[in-house]
Design a protein around this motif. Structure first.
Motif, PDB file in Angstrom:
ATOM      1  N   LEU A 125       0.829  -1.198   0.000  1.00  0.00           N
ATOM      2  CA  LEU A 125       0.000   0.000   0.000  1.00  0.00           C
ATOM      3  C   LEU A 125       0.870   1.257   0.000  1.00  0.00           C
ATOM      4  O   LEU A 125       0.563   2.233  -0.704  1.00  0.00           O
ATOM      5  N   ALA A 126       1.955   1.236   0.749  1.00  0.00           N
ATOM      6  CA  ALA A 126       2.872   2.387   0.747  1.00  0.00           C
ATOM      7  C   ALA A 126       3.493   2.572  -0.630  1.00  0.00           C
ATOM      8  O   ALA A 126       3.669   3.712  -1.098  1.00  0.00           O
ATOM      9  N   ARG A 149       0.915   4.214  -2.875  1.00  0.00           N
ATOM     10  CA  ARG A 149       0.768   5.637  -2.582  1.00  0.00           C
ATOM     11  C   ARG A 149       1.961   6.446  -3.070  1.00  0.00           C
ATOM     12  O   ARG A 149       1.827   7.634  -3.407  1.00  0.00           O
ATOM     13  N   THR A 174      -2.567   2.157  -8.325  1.00  0.00           N
ATOM     14  CA  THR A 174      -3.035   3.543  -8.208  1.00  0.00           C
ATOM     15  C   THR A 174      -4.429   3.715  -8.809  1.00  0.00           C
ATOM     16  O   THR A 174      -5.140   4.671  -8.463  1.00  0.00           O
ATOM     17  N   LEU A 193      -6.698   3.410  -5.847  1.00  0.00           N
ATOM     18  CA  LEU A 193      -6.672   4.614  -5.008  1.00  0.00           C
ATOM     19  C   LEU A 193      -7.587   5.681  -5.583  1.00  0.00           C
ATOM     20  O   LEU A 193      -8.334   6.344  -4.859  1.00  0.00           O
ATOM     21  N   GLU A 194      -7.528   5.863  -6.891  1.00  0.00           N
ATOM     22  CA  GLU A 194      -8.364   6.873  -7.540  1.00  0.00           C
ATOM     23  C   GLU A 194      -9.848   6.535  -7.400  1.00  0.00           C
ATOM     24  O   GLU A 194     -10.676   7.411  -7.123  1.00  0.00           O
ATOM     25  N   ARG A 217     -11.083   7.366  -3.946  1.00  0.00           N
ATOM     26  CA  ARG A 217     -11.162   8.814  -3.725  1.00  0.00           C
ATOM     27  C   ARG A 217     -12.337   9.418  -4.508  1.00  0.00           C
ATOM     28  O   ARG A 217     -13.012  10.331  -4.025  1.00  0.00           O
ATOM     29  N   CYS A 263      -4.950  -2.933  -2.651  1.00  0.00           N
ATOM     30  CA  CYS A 263      -5.252  -1.580  -2.212  1.00  0.00           C
ATOM     31  C   CYS A 263      -6.650  -1.494  -1.606  1.00  0.00           C
ATOM     32  O   CYS A 263      -6.836  -0.943  -0.507  1.00  0.00           O
ATOM     33  N   LEU A 305      -7.890  -0.666   2.401  1.00  0.00           N
ATOM     34  CA  LEU A 305      -8.576   0.580   2.733  1.00  0.00           C
ATOM     35  C   LEU A 305     -10.087   0.435   2.888  1.00  0.00           C
ATOM     36  O   LEU A 305     -10.697   1.108   3.717  1.00  0.00           O
TER      37      LEU A 305
END
Length: 515
Positions: free
Chosen positions: A14-15, A18, A168, A171-172, A175, A200, A204
């Protein structure tokens, strides 16, 4: 699948996601509603538009994130990569951006649009080598080149930096849609995108389901997860070329085994239907692999009915060869179960053709093929647009009610791929045949109207029609008219009211269809 004991593969994935440096070349792609499809399915459907990236695919995320981390010595030796096309474009763009020489091996079956794009994005920094029939064949050739040159290998999926770059996308999504989210559907080849997205999301938003989707003829990840170990396929299908991988990665398999909730298989017809769905909502044309996730989403809704939260499908790419569009358009109707295909046998006698038309009713006909070949019976190949499987069964029952033999070919691969195009040939029974082309306004019921207006005194010996989606339908008709009745026939054509052209002397007709 989550019942499997947790596998600690990469504690800091995960890091890594990001920290991935993807936005030096990639953009935050849109997460768009698909209102037409959502209304039809009765569920909120969102499309993650990775087809909008500079290389029309998500692949540049992972490729760039891997290459930007190379040290000076590695950059000087250059890189080698293998790809069915989209990863190659990502590597090419990264090579041009970072000034790194790249040799990219692609299978000879890679779509020309992808090969040309690799050369365009990479320019002088990229050499393209074509080898083998699949990604796995190209990978073997690339491994040999890497060993010879001591270059770094930019793997398309089985690399932590590549997986992080692809992650990623997740992540998008999280969000962009912080509200209720039931499931994210991900196309799968070697598993890099699925591994990154699943890791991911489960870190989360663990309540969100992550579902991978593969083509039925390239289902290495499905089989591997079913058996608990990586499975190598002997052959892979090439329609969804971007996900045509014989064996998934060791790292991607471990991550998917740990984090993925379910896997689905979809066939080519379902993929074609999904391509059309994406086009209808976005006016963009996804490639087959790019539409995999949406095909899986539709299958999921059909099986699970109502649910809570939105459903997201990742549209992973739009590198479509233009010449594939004909196949896609033809198969999309069947994939959506909007077309039924039948072979109907009717008696070769007066009135039977009218009864056949009556059984068709006001259905919109997509294809109609017939060639006289038997003095006792006529065999008609017909495609009909339908709204549901129930309507398909009702139509077959209507044919049988007229005492016609019916063969339902809707799910028959041979019929859909080949036989529908092979009906015809010479016939000794086609005496006094005249060949005409007709045009008529293309609207529901128009073909049935035309059929009903053909004069019953002249036998139809050949008929061909296909709905091409144009404003006017075009029909080729063979009608048996004795020479003495030609004046009467010409008067009939004048009253028919359709533009027509006599093709009876056409050289191809005389060569291929005239006895």
């Amino acid at each position: 699948m989550n019942a499997v004991a947790p596998l600690v593969v990469d504690d800091d994935l995960l890091a890594r996601i990001r920290a991935a440096r993807v936005y030096e070349v990639a953009q935050v792609s849109a997460l768009e509603a698909a209102p037409l499809l959502g209304e039809r399915l009765g569920r909120p459907v969102l499309l993650k538009r990775e087809d909008q990236q500079p290389v029309f695919s998500f692949k540049l995320r992972g490729a760039y994130n891997r290459m930007v981390q190379l040290d000076a010595a590695q950059r000087a030796r250059g890189v080698v990569a293998a790809s069915a096309g989209n990863h190659a474009q990502g590597v090419a763009l990264a090579a041009a951006k970072l000034g790194i020489r790249a040799t990219i091996v692609m299978p000879v079956t890679a779509p020309r649009v992808k090969v040309d794009a690799v050369r365009r994005f990479g320019g002088a920094m990229v050499d393209v080598v074509l080898a083998g029939d699949s990604y796995s064949d190209a990978q073997a050739a690339a491994a040999r080149l890497q060993a010879e040159r001591g270059a770094a290998f930019v793997h398309p999926f089985d690399d932590p930096a590549v997986i992080a770059g692809q992650g990623t996308v997740a992540l998008e999504i999280l969000r962009q849609h912080p509200g209720p989210l039931e499931a994210v559907f991900v196309p799968v080849g070697g598993g890099g995108l699925l591994a990154g997205v699943a890791a991911c999301i489960k870190a989360l938003r663990p309540e969100v389901r992550v579902i991978g989707v593969q083509a039925t003829d390239s289902d290495a990840m499905v089989r591997s997860l079913e058996t608990g170990e990586r499975v190598a396929l002997d052959e892979v299908g090439l329609f969804a070329d971007g996900t045509a991988v014989k064996q998934v990665g060791a790292l991607t398999f471990a991550l998917c085994r740990q984090h993925v909730d379910a896997m689905l298989r979809v066939d080519a017809d379902a993929i074609c239907a999904a391509i059309r769905d994406i086009y209808q909502d976005t006016r963009s044309v996804a490639e087959p692999s790019g539409a995999l996730a949406l095909a899986g989403l539709k299958q999921y809704v059909a099986a699970h009915g109502d649910g809570a939260g939105a459903l997201v499908a990742i549209v992973s790419g739009a590198n479509m060869n233009f010449d594939r569009l004909r196949f896609v358009a033809e198969r999309a109707e069947v994939g959506e179960q909007r077309e039924a295909v039948f072979a109907v046998t009717i008696p070769e006698e007066r009135g039977s053709f009218r009864r056949f038309c009556a059984a068709l009713g006001r259905h919109d006909i997509t294809e109609f093929n017939y060639r006289i070949g038997d003095a006792r019976s006529a065999h008609i190949f017909v495609g009909v647009r339908i709204a549901s499987r129930d309507e398909r069964e009702a139509l077959a029952a209507a044919f049988r009610a007229q005492a016609f033999d019916v063969l339902d070919l809707t799910d028959d691969e041979l019929a859909k791929l080949h036989l529908r195009h092979m009906i015809g040939g010479r016939s000794p029974l086609a005496r006094d045949e005249r060949l005409y082309r007709f045009e008529f306004p293309e609207r529901p019921g128009a073909l049935t109207d035309f059929l009903g207006r053909l004069h019953p005194d002249w036998n139809v010996s050949l008929f061909h029609y296909r709905n091409h989606g144009a404003d006017h339908g075009r029909i080729l008709v063979g009608i048996q008219v004795p020479a003495a009745e030609q004046p009467l026939f010409q008067r009939f054509l004048a009253t028919l009211g359709y533009p027509h052209m006599d093709e009876s002397t056409h050289p191809a007709y005389r060569l291929l269809l005239r006895e």
